[in-house]
Design an enzyme around this catalytic site. Structure first.
Site, PDB file in Angstrom:
ATOM      1  CG  ASN A 148      -0.480  -0.286   2.687  1.00 46.91           C
ATOM      2  OD1 ASN A 148       0.725  -0.994   2.526  1.00 46.91           O
ATOM      3  ND2 ASN A 148      -0.995   0.305   3.239  1.00 46.91           N
TER       4      ASN A 148
ATOM      5  CD  GLU B 109      -1.421   4.575   4.485  1.00 49.44           C
ATOM      6  OE1 GLU B 109      -0.984   5.405   5.336  1.00 49.44           O
ATOM      7  OE2 GLU B 109      -1.976   3.576   5.037  1.00 49.44           O
ATOM      8  CG  ASN B 110      -1.165  11.385  -1.370  1.00 58.62           C
ATOM      9  OD1 ASN B 110      -1.556  12.548  -1.263  1.00 58.62           O
ATOM     10  ND2 ASN B 110      -0.377  11.257  -2.644  1.00 58.62           N
ATOM     11  CB  ALA B 111      -0.436  14.199   2.549  1.00 66.15           C
TER      12      ALA B 111
ATOM     13  CB  CYS C  84      -5.375  -1.266  -1.877  1.00 62.42           C
ATOM     14  SG  CYS C  84      -6.437  -0.706  -0.772  1.00 62.42           S
TER      15      CYS C  84
ATOM     16  CD  GLU D 225      -5.433  -5.921  -1.534  1.00 58.88           C
ATOM     17  OE1 GLU D 225      -5.079  -4.733  -1.593  1.00 58.88           O
ATOM     18  OE2 GLU D 225      -5.966  -6.451  -0.642  1.00 58.88           O
TER      19      GLU D 225
ATOM     20  CB  CYS E 156     -10.687  -2.716   0.401  1.00 62.22           C
ATOM     21  SG  CYS E 156     -10.340  -2.083  -1.221  1.00 62.22           S
TER      22      CYS E 156
ATOM     23  CB  CYS F 240      -8.620  -4.401  -3.832  1.00 61.42           C
ATOM     24  SG  CYS F 240      -7.476  -3.089  -3.555  1.00 61.42           S
TER      25      CYS F 240
HETATM   26  N1  THU Z   1      -5.392  -1.545   2.552  1.00 68.12           N
HETATM   27  C1  THU Z   1      -4.784  -2.354   1.544  1.00 68.12           C
HETATM   28  O1  THU Z   1      -3.449  -2.208   1.194  1.00 68.12           O
HETATM   29  N2  THU Z   1      -5.598  -3.335   1.169  1.00 68.12           N
HETATM   30  C2  THU Z   1      -6.732  -3.839   1.570  1.00 68.12           C
HETATM   31  O2  THU Z   1      -7.099  -4.828   1.041  1.00 68.12           O
HETATM   32  C3  THU Z   1      -7.135  -3.198   2.787  1.00 68.12           C
HETATM   33  C4  THU Z   1      -6.543  -1.918   3.201  1.00 68.12           C
HETATM   34  C5  THU Z   1      -4.572  -0.532   3.011  1.00 68.12           C
HETATM   35  C6  THU Z   1      -5.118   0.747   2.544  1.00 68.12           C
HETATM   36  C7  THU Z   1      -4.487   1.902   3.798  1.00 68.12           C
HETATM   37  O3  THU Z   1      -3.170   2.136   3.082  1.00 68.12           O
HETATM   38  C8  THU Z   1      -4.382   0.911   4.906  1.00 68.12           C
HETATM   39  O4  THU Z   1      -4.549  -0.419   4.553  1.00 68.12           O
HETATM   40  C9  THU Z   1      -5.482   1.135   5.895  1.00 68.12           C
HETATM   41  O5  THU Z   1      -6.793   1.016   5.475  1.00 68.12           O
END
Ligand code: THU
Length: 137
Positions: free
Chosen positions: A46, A48-50, A57, A59, A90, A93
């Site tokens: 994963n 993330e971003n500010a 994700c 996936e 999620c 995904c």
């Molecule tokens: N996240 C994933 O990378 N995959 C998933 O299937 C569920 C959530 C990440 C997104 C975010 O960076 C962190 O988990 C918390 O939600």
């Protein structure tokens, strides 16, 4: 059906990818690994971003790696999160995976230490919408 060797390869790749996660906001590092139609493994983390909604994700990263390698089909999925709770992809995904995977494709859940239950994509995305629902071009 995945072999023991393939499951081990997916696990190793997902764990390695998880160490690359960029998750300074959630502190929830995720690794995902995909088995393609050639037997190769593609992994992602994963990012993330500010501006929170702009993150993506593990996936999605793994799918991007698979496509960039020239592959077009997902034969197996493993996703693992941080801590003791096993995770599954999620909702968004699940839909992304549906584009390249069949309904009976195995999706293995995991936490950071062990595998959790295995599902099929159909179990996680029942009656999902896929490429076959669109009229042929
Ligand atoms: N996240 C994933 O990378 N995959 C998933 O299937 C569920 C959530 C990440 C997104 C975010 O960076 C962190 O988990 C918390 O939600």
């Amino acid at each position: 059906m995945l072999t023991e060797v393939q499951v081990q390869q997916l696990w190793d790749a997902a764990r390695a990818a998880q160490t690359r996660a960029y998750a300074p906001y959630s502190h929830f590092a995720v690794g995902a690994a995909l088995l393609d139609e050639h037997g190769a493994i593609h992994a992602g983390c994963n990012v993330e971003n500010a501006a929170f909604p702009q993150g993506w994700c593990a996936e999605a990263s793994a799918l991007s790696a698979l496509i960039m390698a020239g592959s077009r089909h997902v034969r197996g999925v493993l996703v693992l999160g941080t801590g003791g709770t096993w995770i599954t992809p999620c909702g968004g995904c699940r839909q992304k995976l549906r584009e390249f995977a069949d309904p009976d494709t195995p999706v293995l859940s995991a936490n950071s230490d062990t595998l959790g239950p295995a599902f099929t994509l159909e179990q996680l995305l029942p009656q999902g919408f896929g490429p076959g629902h669109l009229p042929a071009a």
